[in-house]
Design a protein around this motif. Structure first.
Motif, PDB file in Angstrom:
ATOM      1  N   MET A   1       0.844  -1.179   0.000  1.00 33.38           N
ATOM      2  CA  MET A   1       0.000   0.000   0.000  1.00 33.38           C
ATOM      3  C   MET A   1       0.890   1.244   0.000  1.00 33.38           C
ATOM      4  N   TYR A   2       0.466   2.247  -0.725  1.00 31.16           N
ATOM      5  CA  TYR A   2       1.227   3.477  -0.848  1.00 31.16           C
ATOM      6  C   TYR A   2       0.346   4.675  -0.530  1.00 31.16           C
ATOM      7  N   GLU A   3       0.947   5.672   0.089  1.00 34.00           N
ATOM      8  CA  GLU A   3       0.282   6.947   0.291  1.00 34.00           C
ATOM      9  C   GLU A   3       0.791   7.880  -0.806  1.00 34.00           C
ATOM     10  N   ILE A   4      -0.112   8.582  -1.463  1.00 31.38           N
ATOM     11  CA  ILE A   4       0.290   9.564  -2.470  1.00 31.38           C
ATOM     12  C   ILE A   4       0.018  10.944  -1.894  1.00 31.38           C
ATOM     13  N   ARG A   5       1.043  11.783  -1.945  1.00 32.59           N
ATOM     14  CA  ARG A   5       0.922  13.135  -1.406  1.00 32.59           C
ATOM     15  C   ARG A   5       1.745  14.093  -2.260  1.00 32.59           C
ATOM     16  N   ARG A   6       1.505  15.367  -2.052  1.00 27.94           N
ATOM     17  CA  ARG A   6       2.245  16.399  -2.779  1.00 27.94           C
ATOM     18  C   ARG A   6       3.720  16.347  -2.393  1.00 27.94           C
ATOM     19  N   HIS A  49       3.766  23.761 -12.203  1.00 28.34           N
ATOM     20  CA  HIS A  49       4.076  22.334 -12.110  1.00 28.34           C
ATOM     21  C   HIS A  49       3.387  21.732 -10.882  1.00 28.34           C
ATOM     22  N   HIS A  50       3.049  20.456 -10.997  1.00 27.36           N
ATOM     23  CA  HIS A  50       2.459  19.720  -9.874  1.00 27.36           C
ATOM     24  C   HIS A  50       3.165  18.377  -9.792  1.00 27.36           C
ATOM     25  N   CYS A  51       3.677  18.043  -8.607  1.00 29.04           N
ATOM     26  CA  CYS A  51       4.383  16.787  -8.431  1.00 29.04           C
ATOM     27  C   CYS A  51       3.879  16.102  -7.167  1.00 29.04           C
ATOM     28  N   PHE A  52       3.668  14.805  -7.287  1.00 26.61           N
ATOM     29  CA  PHE A  52       3.168  14.004  -6.177  1.00 26.61           C
ATOM     30  C   PHE A  52       4.075  12.798  -6.008  1.00 26.61           C
ATOM     31  N   VAL A  53       4.328  12.419  -4.763  1.00 26.87           N
ATOM     32  CA  VAL A  53       5.175  11.272  -4.469  1.00 26.87           C
ATOM     33  C   VAL A  53       4.343  10.147  -3.881  1.00 26.87           C
ATOM     34  N   ALA A  54       4.789   8.921  -4.130  1.00 26.66           N
ATOM     35  CA  ALA A  54       4.221   7.734  -3.503  1.00 26.66           C
ATOM     36  C   ALA A  54       5.156   7.341  -2.372  1.00 26.66           C
ATOM     37  N   VAL A  55       4.596   7.180  -1.192  1.00 27.93           N
ATOM     38  CA  VAL A  55       5.373   6.814  -0.012  1.00 27.93           C
ATOM     39  C   VAL A  55       5.009   5.378   0.359  1.00 27.93           C
ATOM     40  N   ALA A  56       6.037   4.526   0.457  1.00 26.11           N
ATOM     41  CA  ALA A  56       5.834   3.121   0.817  1.00 26.11           C
ATOM     42  C   ALA A  56       5.538   3.005   2.308  1.00 26.11           C
ATOM     43  N   GLU A  57       5.098   1.824   2.733  1.00 22.19           N
ATOM     44  CA  GLU A  57       4.752   1.594   4.134  1.00 22.19           C
ATOM     45  C   GLU A  57       5.916   1.856   5.078  1.00 22.19           C
ATOM     46  N   ASP A  58       7.151   1.661   4.610  1.00 25.75           N
ATOM     47  CA  ASP A  58       8.321   1.900   5.461  1.00 25.75           C
ATOM     48  C   ASP A  58       8.736   3.372   5.496  1.00 25.75           C
ATOM     49  N   GLY A  59       7.974   4.242   4.830  1.00 24.13           N
ATOM     50  CA  GLY A  59       8.257   5.670   4.823  1.00 24.13           C
ATOM     51  C   GLY A  59       9.173   6.129   3.705  1.00 24.13           C
ATOM     52  N   SER A  60       9.684   5.203   2.913  1.00 24.89           N
ATOM     53  CA  SER A  60      10.573   5.574   1.808  1.00 24.89           C
ATOM     54  C   SER A  60       9.767   6.044   0.602  1.00 24.89           C
ATOM     55  N   ILE A  61      10.413   6.852  -0.229  1.00 25.43           N
ATOM     56  CA  ILE A  61       9.782   7.334  -1.456  1.00 25.43           C
ATOM     57  C   ILE A  61       9.849   6.218  -2.496  1.00 25.43           C
ATOM     58  N   ALA A  62       8.692   5.839  -3.020  1.00 27.61           N
ATOM     59  CA  ALA A  62       8.613   4.756  -3.995  1.00 27.61           C
ATOM     60  C   ALA A  62       8.577   5.269  -5.426  1.00 27.61           C
ATOM     61  N   LYS A  77      -3.395  21.971 -20.579  1.00 26.86           N
ATOM     62  CA  LYS A  77      -2.816  20.672 -20.927  1.00 26.86           C
ATOM     63  C   LYS A  77      -1.564  20.472 -20.086  1.00 26.86           C
ATOM     64  N   TYR A  78      -1.306  19.225 -19.711  1.00 23.63           N
ATOM     65  CA  TYR A  78      -0.101  18.873 -18.967  1.00 23.63           C
ATOM     66  C   TYR A  78       0.631  17.737 -19.670  1.00 23.63           C
ATOM     67  N   GLU A  79       1.947  17.719 -19.509  1.00 29.46           N
ATOM     68  CA  GLU A  79       2.731  16.548 -19.886  1.00 29.46           C
ATOM     69  C   GLU A  79       2.989  15.763 -18.609  1.00 29.46           C
ATOM     70  N   VAL A  80       2.805  14.463 -18.687  1.00 31.15           N
ATOM     71  CA  VAL A  80       2.944  13.570 -17.545  1.00 31.15           C
ATOM     72  C   VAL A  80       4.287  12.864 -17.592  1.00 31.15           C
ATOM     73  N   ALA A  81       4.964  12.808 -16.451  1.00 30.84           N
ATOM     74  CA  ALA A  81       6.178  12.003 -16.306  1.00 30.84           C
ATOM     75  C   ALA A  81       6.043  11.195 -15.030  1.00 30.84           C
ATOM     76  N   ILE A  82       6.504   9.968 -15.074  1.00 32.40           N
ATOM     77  CA  ILE A  82       6.409   9.099 -13.902  1.00 32.40           C
ATOM     78  C   ILE A  82       7.715   8.339 -13.744  1.00 32.40           C
ATOM     79  N   TYR A  83       8.184   8.257 -12.521  1.00 28.74           N
ATOM     80  CA  TYR A  83       9.385   7.489 -12.176  1.00 28.74           C
ATOM     81  C   TYR A  83       9.104   6.700 -10.916  1.00 28.74           C
ATOM     82  N   LEU A  84       9.531   5.445 -10.902  1.00 30.90           N
ATOM     83  CA  LEU A  84       9.379   4.577  -9.737  1.00 30.90           C
ATOM     84  C   LEU A  84      10.733   3.996  -9.363  1.00 30.90           C
ATOM     85  N   MET A  85      10.956   3.829  -8.068  1.00 33.34           N
ATOM     86  CA  MET A  85      12.151   3.115  -7.637  1.00 33.34           C
ATOM     87  C   MET A  85      12.065   1.703  -8.213  1.00 33.34           C
TER      88      MET A  85
END
Length: 160
Positions: A1-6, A49-62, A77-85
């Protein structure tokens, strides 16, 4: 499970580490050098710009999803970019992050989203195909990395 926040300023070192990995080892970005938290701040926190991070259960950025404003005569219109660990890929987080970005963009009044993906990045191509993005064109030799020229697949999605 991940928390998504700004995105918070304190997240920038983790995002710099993640982006640097992709820059030095993959064709996910055409950047080819290690980046600093200051570089990421300039990349992700500009006006509009708007950026949101996914935080893993251990508190690390996913991972993160980034929306960059793009000029369009058809409306916002926005251009979307996504990066995951790397350890968080293949678990549905990419889909969750893109959907989150779409929802935010729609609430912000965006009519369209755009995405650029290296044609060698098969997982990302598959993700945006599965999420209903339309392949619009290919930019030939859009980047150069690892001693070769790379093509970019452009995608668009209507939010209306």
């Amino acid at each position: 499970m991940y928390e998504i926040r700004r995105l918070a300023y304190e997240d920038l070192p983790a995002l710099a580490k993640m982006y640097s990995y992709y820059a030095q080892h993959t064709v996910t970005t055409y950047c080819n050098h290690e980046v600093s938290p200051q570089y990421m701040n300039g990349l992700l926190r500009g006006p509009g710009h708007h950026c949101f991070v996914a935080v893993a259960e251990d508190g690390s950025i996913a991972g993160y999803v980034h929306l960059t404003p793009v000029f369009s005569i058809l409306g916002k219109k926005y251009e979307v970019a996504i990066y995951l660990m790397p350890q968080h890929t293949g678990k549905g987080l990419g889909r969750q992050m893109v959907r989150y970005g779409e929802s935010f963009a729609k609430k912000a009044g965006a009519r369209h989203l755009a995405v650029s993906v290296c044609t060698e990045n098969t997982p990302s191509l598959s993700l945006f195909d599965a999420l209903g993005y339309r392949r619009t064109r290919i930019k030939v030799a859009a980047g150069e990395k690892f001693g070769r020229f790379l093509d970019t697949q452009l995608f668009e999605k209507s939010l209306v």
